[in-house]
Structure formats: structure tokens, C-alpha cells
Design a protein around this motif. Sequence first.
Motif, PDB file in Angstrom:
ATOM      1  N   GLU A   1       0.823  -1.210   0.091  1.00 25.59           N
ATOM      2  CA  GLU A   1       0.085   0.028   0.049  1.00 25.59           C
ATOM      3  C   GLU A   1       0.831   1.164   0.016  1.00 25.59           C
ATOM      4  O   GLU A   1       0.499   2.112  -0.623  1.00 25.59           O
ATOM      5  CB  GLU A   1      -0.786   0.000   1.050  1.00 25.59           C
ATOM      6  CG  GLU A   1      -1.984  -1.093   1.201  1.00 25.59           C
ATOM      7  CD  GLU A   1      -2.999  -0.978   0.066  1.00 25.59           C
ATOM      8  OE1 GLU A   1      -3.135   0.011  -0.330  1.00 25.59           O
ATOM      9  OE2 GLU A   1      -3.451  -1.964  -0.291  1.00 25.59           O
ATOM     10  N   ASN A   2       1.941   1.189   0.708  1.00 25.36           N
ATOM     11  CA  ASN A   2       2.965   2.477   0.866  1.00 25.36           C
ATOM     12  C   ASN A   2       4.082   2.007   1.339  1.00 25.36           C
ATOM     13  O   ASN A   2       4.422   1.302   2.555  1.00 25.36           O
ATOM     14  CB  ASN A   2       2.411   3.428   1.652  1.00 25.36           C
ATOM     15  CG  ASN A   2       2.928   4.604   1.965  1.00 25.36           C
ATOM     16  OD1 ASN A   2       4.070   4.863   1.351  1.00 25.36           O
ATOM     17  ND2 ASN A   2       2.313   5.548   2.726  1.00 25.36           N
ATOM     18  N   ALA A   3       5.152   2.175   0.730  1.00 24.04           N
ATOM     19  CA  ALA A   3       6.629   1.664   1.131  1.00 24.04           C
ATOM     20  C   ALA A   3       7.259   2.670   1.810  1.00 24.04           C
ATOM     21  O   ALA A   3       8.089   2.411   2.716  1.00 24.04           O
ATOM     22  CB  ALA A   3       7.521   1.637  -0.144  1.00 24.04           C
ATOM     23  N   ASN A   4       6.702   3.957   2.270  1.00 23.51           N
ATOM     24  CA  ASN A   4       7.471   4.876   3.007  1.00 23.51           C
ATOM     25  C   ASN A   4       7.342   4.383   4.463  1.00 23.51           C
ATOM     26  O   ASN A   4       6.325   3.999   5.020  1.00 23.51           O
ATOM     27  CB  ASN A   4       6.587   6.111   3.248  1.00 23.51           C
ATOM     28  CG  ASN A   4       6.511   7.039   1.762  1.00 23.51           C
ATOM     29  OD1 ASN A   4       7.707   6.906   1.196  1.00 23.51           O
ATOM     30  ND2 ASN A   4       5.688   7.900   1.396  1.00 23.51           N
ATOM     31  N   GLY A   5       8.462   4.551   5.321  1.00 24.23           N
ATOM     32  CA  GLY A   5       8.366   3.809   6.631  1.00 24.23           C
ATOM     33  C   GLY A   5       8.863   2.484   6.740  1.00 24.23           C
ATOM     34  O   GLY A   5       9.072   2.002   7.793  1.00 24.23           O
ATOM     35  N   ALA A   6       8.927   1.703   5.468  1.00 16.69           N
ATOM     36  CA  ALA A   6       9.498   0.247   5.681  1.00 16.69           C
ATOM     37  C   ALA A   6      10.910   0.285   6.058  1.00 16.69           C
ATOM     38  O   ALA A   6      11.000  -0.675   7.083  1.00 16.69           O
ATOM     39  CB  ALA A   6       9.188  -0.336   4.305  1.00 16.69           C
ATOM     40  N   GLY A   7      11.746   1.103   5.621  1.00 14.52           N
ATOM     41  CA  GLY A   7      13.030   1.045   6.037  1.00 14.52           C
ATOM     42  C   GLY A   7      13.231   1.158   7.571  1.00 14.52           C
ATOM     43  O   GLY A   7      13.842   0.490   8.554  1.00 14.52           O
ATOM     44  N   ASP A   8      12.449   2.417   8.230  1.00  9.72           N
ATOM     45  CA  ASP A   8      12.479   2.491   9.476  1.00  9.72           C
ATOM     46  C   ASP A   8      11.838   1.509  10.339  1.00  9.72           C
ATOM     47  O   ASP A   8      12.368   0.947  11.441  1.00  9.72           O
ATOM     48  CB  ASP A   8      11.452   3.733   9.783  1.00  9.72           C
ATOM     49  CG  ASP A   8      12.258   5.243   9.412  1.00  9.72           C
ATOM     50  OD1 ASP A   8      13.493   5.077   9.092  1.00  9.72           O
ATOM     51  OD2 ASP A   8      11.693   5.950   8.815  1.00  9.72           O
ATOM     52  N   ALA A   9      10.867   0.916   9.772  1.00  4.65           N
ATOM     53  CA  ALA A   9      10.245  -0.202  10.482  1.00  4.65           C
ATOM     54  C   ALA A   9      11.005  -1.617  10.489  1.00  4.65           C
ATOM     55  O   ALA A   9      11.065  -2.239  11.554  1.00  4.65           O
ATOM     56  CB  ALA A   9       9.066  -0.823   9.860  1.00  4.65           C
TER      57      ALA A   9
END
Length: 96
Positions: free
Chosen positions: A33-41
Motif C-alpha cells: 500500500e505504501n513503502a514509506n516507513g518500511a526501512g524505519d520499521a
Amino acid sequence: SRVLITLGPDGVYYSDSGDQDLQSVRSRNVAIENANGAGDAFAAGAIYAWLNDRTTRDSVRFAISAAEVAMSHLATINPAMSTSAVKRIMDASYSD
């Protein structure tokens, strides 16, 4: 002494003082749905697992699963993010 190198859909290479491997991402055909924040997670998941005395291999799996939770919602921070949500994905993806 721990190194994690993310390789996108190809997985994560990891190395520590006693182990090294390429951990593949187990595709569950989840819609991104959205890859923003995946690296932080991913980073938060790895740190959380290490602080809870998980092996490096399990820490990487937990981190990959945390990134999947993050990507499964339109918001940058998935409101359903929790250790139990991450563990459900980890258990469904990695059975060995």
C-alpha cells in the motif's frame, strides 16, 4: 559486530561474529500500500529483536516482518503496528 544489508525484494544479507547468511523474503503476495516507513520499521524491528535476545537470524526475520506490516497500510506509520502483528506475519512466513 552485526551487519545487515537490505536487498529489497531479494532479501537481507546478514553477518555477525558467528553466523552469516542471505535471508530471503518469503513472498505472501501481500499488496504493498505504501513503502514509506518500511526501512524505519525494518531497523526498529531488528533493534527490538536484538534487545529481546533474539538470534541474528530471528532478528532479521522479525525486521522483515515489521517492514511488511508497515507496507500493508496507506499511512506511513501503520496504526496496527505492534509486536503481535509482526509476530503473526513472522510465524506465517517462516516456519523453520
